[in-house]
Design a protein around this motif. Structure first.
Motif, PDB file in Angstrom:
ATOM      1  N   VAL A   1       0.755  -1.007   0.095  1.00 41.39           N
ATOM      2  CA  VAL A   1      -0.021   0.087  -0.043  1.00 41.39           C
ATOM      3  C   VAL A   1       0.626   1.351   0.057  1.00 41.39           C
ATOM      4  O   VAL A   1       0.623   2.356  -0.805  1.00 41.39           O
ATOM      5  CB  VAL A   1      -1.028  -0.051   1.119  1.00 41.39           C
ATOM      6  N   ASP A   2       1.994   1.278   0.914  1.00 41.76           N
ATOM      7  CA  ASP A   2       2.896   2.376   0.824  1.00 41.76           C
ATOM      8  C   ASP A   2       3.732   2.540  -0.579  1.00 41.76           C
ATOM      9  O   ASP A   2       3.897   3.678  -0.970  1.00 41.76           O
ATOM     10  CB  ASP A   2       3.959   2.232   1.881  1.00 41.76           C
ATOM     11  N   ALA A   3       3.965   1.378  -1.165  1.00 41.26           N
ATOM     12  CA  ALA A   3       4.564   1.308  -2.467  1.00 41.26           C
ATOM     13  C   ALA A   3       3.828   1.901  -3.574  1.00 41.26           C
ATOM     14  O   ALA A   3       4.219   2.489  -4.587  1.00 41.26           O
ATOM     15  CB  ALA A   3       5.094   0.061  -2.880  1.00 41.26           C
ATOM     16  N   PHE A   4       2.358   1.911  -3.697  1.00 41.24           N
ATOM     17  CA  PHE A   4       1.321   2.409  -4.589  1.00 41.24           C
ATOM     18  C   PHE A   4       1.787   4.041  -4.580  1.00 41.24           C
ATOM     19  O   PHE A   4       1.331   4.628  -5.715  1.00 41.24           O
ATOM     20  CB  PHE A   4      -0.005   2.257  -4.063  1.00 41.24           C
ATOM     21  N   GLU A   5       2.031   4.623  -3.546  1.00 45.24           N
ATOM     22  CA  GLU A   5       2.302   6.069  -3.668  1.00 45.24           C
ATOM     23  C   GLU A   5       3.577   6.471  -4.443  1.00 45.24           C
ATOM     24  O   GLU A   5       3.547   7.537  -5.114  1.00 45.24           O
ATOM     25  CB  GLU A   5       2.612   6.675  -2.133  1.00 45.24           C
ATOM     26  N   ASP A   6       4.859   5.717  -4.236  1.00 46.62           N
ATOM     27  CA  ASP A   6       5.902   6.079  -4.918  1.00 46.62           C
ATOM     28  C   ASP A   6       6.730   5.291  -5.503  1.00 46.62           C
ATOM     29  O   ASP A   6       7.718   5.542  -6.057  1.00 46.62           O
ATOM     30  CB  ASP A   6       7.172   6.850  -3.706  1.00 46.62           C
ATOM     31  N   ALA A   7       6.219   4.054  -6.058  1.00 48.05           N
ATOM     32  CA  ALA A   7       6.759   3.242  -6.933  1.00 48.05           C
ATOM     33  C   ALA A   7       5.941   2.912  -8.036  1.00 48.05           C
ATOM     34  O   ALA A   7       4.936   3.276  -8.052  1.00 48.05           O
ATOM     35  CB  ALA A   7       7.159   1.881  -6.029  1.00 48.05           C
ATOM     36  N   ILE A   8       6.486   2.133  -9.062  1.00 46.35           N
ATOM     37  CA  ILE A   8       5.790   1.692 -10.035  1.00 46.35           C
ATOM     38  C   ILE A   8       5.397   0.140  -9.543  1.00 46.35           C
ATOM     39  O   ILE A   8       6.281  -0.577  -9.328  1.00 46.35           O
ATOM     40  CB  ILE A   8       6.437   1.614 -11.320  1.00 46.35           C
ATOM     41  N   CYS A   9       3.988  -0.229  -9.496  1.00 45.33           N
ATOM     42  CA  CYS A   9       3.761  -1.395  -9.189  1.00 45.33           C
ATOM     43  C   CYS A   9       2.783  -2.195 -10.221  1.00 45.33           C
ATOM     44  O   CYS A   9       1.851  -1.882 -10.750  1.00 45.33           O
ATOM     45  CB  CYS A   9       2.600  -1.200  -7.971  1.00 45.33           C
ATOM     46  N   LEU A  10       3.098  -3.526 -10.337  1.00 44.92           N
ATOM     47  CA  LEU A  10       2.457  -4.394 -11.062  1.00 44.92           C
ATOM     48  C   LEU A  10       1.872  -5.486 -10.051  1.00 44.92           C
ATOM     49  O   LEU A  10       2.785  -6.354  -9.276  1.00 44.92           O
ATOM     50  CB  LEU A  10       3.479  -5.162 -12.103  1.00 44.92           C
ATOM     51  N   VAL A  11       0.564  -5.697 -10.228  1.00 45.72           N
ATOM     52  CA  VAL A  11      -0.074  -6.273  -9.029  1.00 45.72           C
ATOM     53  C   VAL A  11      -0.708  -7.420 -10.105  1.00 45.72           C
ATOM     54  O   VAL A  11      -1.908  -7.167 -10.721  1.00 45.72           O
ATOM     55  CB  VAL A  11      -0.880  -5.637  -8.046  1.00 45.72           C
ATOM     56  N   GLU A  12      -0.401  -8.831  -9.793  1.00 50.14           N
ATOM     57  CA  GLU A  12      -1.272  -9.923 -10.183  1.00 50.14           C
ATOM     58  C   GLU A  12      -1.955 -10.469  -9.071  1.00 50.14           C
ATOM     59  O   GLU A  12      -1.850 -10.443  -7.969  1.00 50.14           O
ATOM     60  CB  GLU A  12      -0.255 -11.137 -10.535  1.00 50.14           C
ATOM     61  N   TRP A  13      -3.249 -10.917  -9.491  1.00 52.24           N
ATOM     62  CA  TRP A  13      -4.347 -11.397  -8.667  1.00 52.24           C
ATOM     63  C   TRP A  13      -4.743 -10.091  -7.570  1.00 52.24           C
ATOM     64  O   TRP A  13      -4.843 -10.125  -6.514  1.00 52.24           O
ATOM     65  CB  TRP A  13      -4.001 -12.471  -7.623  1.00 52.24           C
ATOM     66  N   PRO A  14      -5.148  -8.780  -8.372  1.00 48.04           N
ATOM     67  CA  PRO A  14      -5.474  -7.824  -7.572  1.00 48.04           C
ATOM     68  C   PRO A  14      -6.724  -8.018  -6.743  1.00 48.04           C
ATOM     69  O   PRO A  14      -7.199  -7.192  -5.771  1.00 48.04           O
ATOM     70  CB  PRO A  14      -5.682  -6.635  -8.512  1.00 48.04           C
ATOM     71  N   ASP A  15      -7.656  -8.883  -6.981  1.00 42.13           N
ATOM     72  CA  ASP A  15      -9.004  -9.191  -6.180  1.00 42.13           C
ATOM     73  C   ASP A  15      -8.338  -9.232  -4.566  1.00 42.13           C
ATOM     74  O   ASP A  15      -9.385  -8.943  -4.083  1.00 42.13           O
ATOM     75  CB  ASP A  15      -9.656 -10.301  -6.822  1.00 42.13           C
TER      76      ASP A  15
END
Length: 154
Positions: free
Chosen positions: A95-109
């Motif tokens: 959740v913190d990474a969402f703010e300042d990193a590029i995030c690729l999330v598999e299975w976002p459900d």
């Protein structure tokens, strides 16, 4: 947005590279689709395109998160398949990474209510011919309209 037909693994990889070139810190891509739909292949291609020095890009199925340094920002590749609660997402620091990193999330459900409103969701499905995929982008944030539009027009 209309679905995009990707005729081969090479077309999937090429689209990932085009999208990777447009990403910036704080961008979140949510990769949806069944097992074998092409999420990890897409993520690997995108990650490789942003690395200054090529390295192995393993699936984070068992490690849950792999992090990479890129010139744009730190990149987090998360596979949430094995998680059972959104609390585990918080423990990972995602959740913190969402703010300042590029995030690729598999299975976002598995994010449930933690799913970022500003994310670009890419839904992968098997196509009718061997190796083909159907990719459907969706988003709420205006930023993605120009990014996705530029890729489709380019």
């Amino acid at each position: 947005m209309s679905p995009i037909l990707l005729s081969s693994a090479d077309e999937t990889a090429a689209l990932a590279v085009q999208l990777g070139a447009k990403l910036q810190a704080g961008d979140v891509l949510l990769l949806e689709g069944d097992i074998g739909a092409g999420k990890t292949h897409f993520a690997r291609s995108l990650i490789q395109s942003l690395l200054t020095v090529s390295e192995d890009v393993p699936s984070p199925t068992f490690t849950l998160v792999q992090m990479y340094e890129t010139e744009k920002a730190e990149l987090w590749h998360a596979d949430l398949y094995r998680l059972t609660s959104p609390d585990e997402v918080v423990e990972l620091g995602l959740v913190d990474a969402f703010e300042d990193a590029i995030c690729l999330v598999e299975w976002p459900d598995r994010l449930a209510e933690l799913r970022p409103d500003t994310a670009l969701t890419l839904t992968f499905a098997l196509g009718e011919t061997t190796g083909s995929r159907i990719l459907t982008p969706s988003f709420n944030a205006p930023r993605w309209s120009s990014v996705v539009g530029a890729i489709l027009d380019g």
